[in-house]
Design a protein around this motif. Sequence first.
Motif, mmCIF file in Angstrom:
data_model
loop_
_atom_site.group_PDB
_atom_site.id
_atom_site.type_symbol
_atom_site.label_atom_id
_atom_site.label_comp_id
_atom_site.label_asym_id
_atom_site.label_seq_id
_atom_site.Cartn_x
_atom_site.Cartn_y
_atom_site.Cartn_z
ATOM 1 N N LYS A 31 0.827 -1.212 0.000
ATOM 2 C CA LYS A 31 0.000 0.000 0.000
ATOM 3 C C LYS A 31 0.862 1.263 0.000
ATOM 4 N N ILE A 32 1.933 1.241 0.774
ATOM 5 C CA ILE A 32 2.827 2.405 0.822
ATOM 6 C C ILE A 32 3.520 2.596 -0.525
ATOM 7 N N CYS A 33 3.910 1.512 -1.154
ATOM 8 C CA CYS A 33 4.560 1.611 -2.468
ATOM 9 C C CYS A 33 3.588 2.209 -3.493
ATOM 10 N N GLU A 34 2.359 1.725 -3.512
ATOM 11 C CA GLU A 34 1.351 2.269 -4.426
ATOM 12 C C GLU A 34 1.087 3.747 -4.130
ATOM 13 N N TRP A 35 0.955 4.075 -2.845
ATOM 14 C CA TRP A 35 0.723 5.461 -2.427
ATOM 15 C C TRP A 35 1.879 6.359 -2.883
ATOM 16 N N THR A 36 3.103 5.856 -2.739
ATOM 17 C CA THR A 36 4.283 6.617 -3.147
ATOM 18 C C THR A 36 4.225 6.949 -4.635
ATOM 19 N N TYR A 37 3.897 5.969 -5.456
ATOM 20 C CA TYR A 37 3.784 6.224 -6.896
ATOM 21 C C TYR A 37 2.668 7.222 -7.206
ATOM 22 N N ARG A 38 1.541 7.125 -6.510
ATOM 23 C CA ARG A 38 0.455 8.088 -6.739
ATOM 24 C C ARG A 38 0.887 9.507 -6.407
ATOM 25 N N VAL A 39 1.586 9.681 -5.288
ATOM 26 C CA VAL A 39 2.045 11.018 -4.882
ATOM 27 C C VAL A 39 3.062 11.550 -5.885
ATOM 28 N N ILE A 40 4.006 10.720 -6.271
ATOM 29 C CA ILE A 40 5.031 11.134 -7.224
ATOM 30 C C ILE A 40 4.415 11.502 -8.572
ATOM 31 N N ASP A 41 3.461 10.701 -9.024
ATOM 32 C CA ASP A 41 2.783 11.019 -10.283
ATOM 33 C C ASP A 41 1.987 12.313 -10.166
ATOM 34 N N TYR A 42 1.344 12.524 -9.027
ATOM 35 C CA TYR A 42 0.573 13.742 -8.815
ATOM 36 C C TYR A 42 1.459 14.982 -8.945
ATOM 37 N N PHE A 43 2.674 14.902 -8.393
ATOM 38 C CA PHE A 43 3.587 16.038 -8.438
ATOM 39 C C PHE A 43 4.453 16.055 -9.705
ATOM 40 N N HIS A 44 4.230 15.105 -10.618
ATOM 41 C CA HIS A 44 4.968 15.031 -11.883
ATOM 42 C C HIS A 44 6.479 14.957 -11.640
ATOM 43 N N VAL A 45 6.850 14.075 -10.729
ATOM 44 C CA VAL A 45 8.251 13.870 -10.395
ATOM 45 C C VAL A 45 8.702 12.564 -11.037
ATOM 46 N N ASP A 46 9.973 12.489 -11.393
ATOM 47 C CA ASP A 46 10.557 11.276 -11.961
ATOM 48 C C ASP A 46 10.273 10.089 -11.043
ATOM 49 N N ARG A 47 9.803 8.989 -11.608
ATOM 50 C CA ARG A 47 9.426 7.814 -10.819
ATOM 51 C C ARG A 47 10.613 7.155 -10.114
ATOM 52 N N GLU A 48 11.819 7.499 -10.517
ATOM 53 C CA GLU A 48 12.982 6.984 -9.803
ATOM 54 C C GLU A 48 12.946 7.434 -8.339
ATOM 55 N N CYS A 49 12.274 8.510 -8.071
ATOM 56 C CA CYS A 49 12.133 9.004 -6.702
ATOM 57 C C CYS A 49 11.429 7.963 -5.816
ATOM 58 N N ALA A 50 10.510 7.196 -6.395
ATOM 59 C CA ALA A 50 9.840 6.130 -5.640
ATOM 60 C C ALA A 50 10.848 5.065 -5.231
ATOM 61 N N TYR A 51 11.785 4.776 -6.118
ATOM 62 C CA TYR A 51 12.819 3.805 -5.781
ATOM 63 C C TYR A 51 13.645 4.299 -4.593
ATOM 64 N N HIS A 52 14.048 5.551 -4.604
ATOM 65 C CA HIS A 52 14.807 6.114 -3.488
ATOM 66 C C HIS A 52 13.991 6.052 -2.197
ATOM 67 N N THR A 53 12.714 6.420 -2.301
ATOM 68 C CA THR A 53 11.837 6.398 -1.134
ATOM 69 C C THR A 53 11.788 5.004 -0.512
ATOM 70 N N MET A 54 11.521 4.001 -1.323
ATOM 71 C CA MET A 54 11.394 2.639 -0.799
ATOM 72 C C MET A 54 12.742 2.086 -0.338
ATOM 73 N N SER A 55 13.814 2.499 -0.984
ATOM 74 C CA SER A 55 15.147 2.094 -0.537
ATOM 75 C C SER A 55 15.422 2.635 0.869
ATOM 76 N N TYR A 56 15.150 3.917 1.077
ATOM 77 C CA TYR A 56 15.352 4.514 2.397
ATOM 78 C C TYR A 56 14.481 3.801 3.432
ATOM 79 N N LEU A 57 13.222 3.573 3.089
ATOM 80 C CA LEU A 57 12.285 2.956 4.030
ATOM 81 C C LEU A 57 12.699 1.523 4.358
ATOM 82 N N ASP A 58 13.026 0.733 3.359
ATOM 83 C CA ASP A 58 13.432 -0.661 3.599
ATOM 84 C C ASP A 58 14.711 -0.740 4.417
#
Length: 133
Positions: A31-58
Motif C-alpha cells: 500500500k505504501i509503495c502504491e501510495w508513493t507512486y500516486r504522490v510522485i505522479d501527482y507532483f509530476h516527479v521522476d518515478r525513480e524518486c519512488a525507488y529512493h523512497t522505498m530504498s530509504y524505508l526498507d
Amino acid sequence: ENKPTTTLIHTIKQQQPTKKRRSVDITCREKICEWTYRVIDYFHVDRECAYHTMSYLDRFLMSYSMDRFTYKLAATTTLLLALKVHHPHQITLTNVVSELSRGEFDIHDVNRMELIILRTLSWSLYPPTPMNY
C-alpha cells in the motif's frame, strides 16, 4: 535533540491511540509503495524518486520494528526526504505534510523522524538504482 533514536521512536508511538498499534506486514508495504507512486505522479516527479523512497524505508526497517502509525510516518518522511534530496525545487514540503498524512502528523513529527532515519542510514542517501545500469 540528543535523545537516542529508539527513545524518539518510543515517544512518537506513545502519542498515538492503541488501536493504531497493529504490526506492519507485506500488505502495508504494498500500500505504501502504491501510495508513493500516486504522490510522485501527482507532483509530476521522476518515478525513480519512488525507488529512493522505498530504498530509504526498507533500509530503515532493517534496524527497527514498528507499528503501522510509525511506519506511515517513516514512509511519509522517506518520501519527503527523497523529494528533498533528488527534486529540491519542485515541492514546498512544509505545505504538503499534513495533507499527505491526512492530519495524522505534522512537520515537527516528520523532522524528528527524518533525523532518526538519517542517523540510521548513516546519511547514505545515494544508493545505486536500476537506472544506473
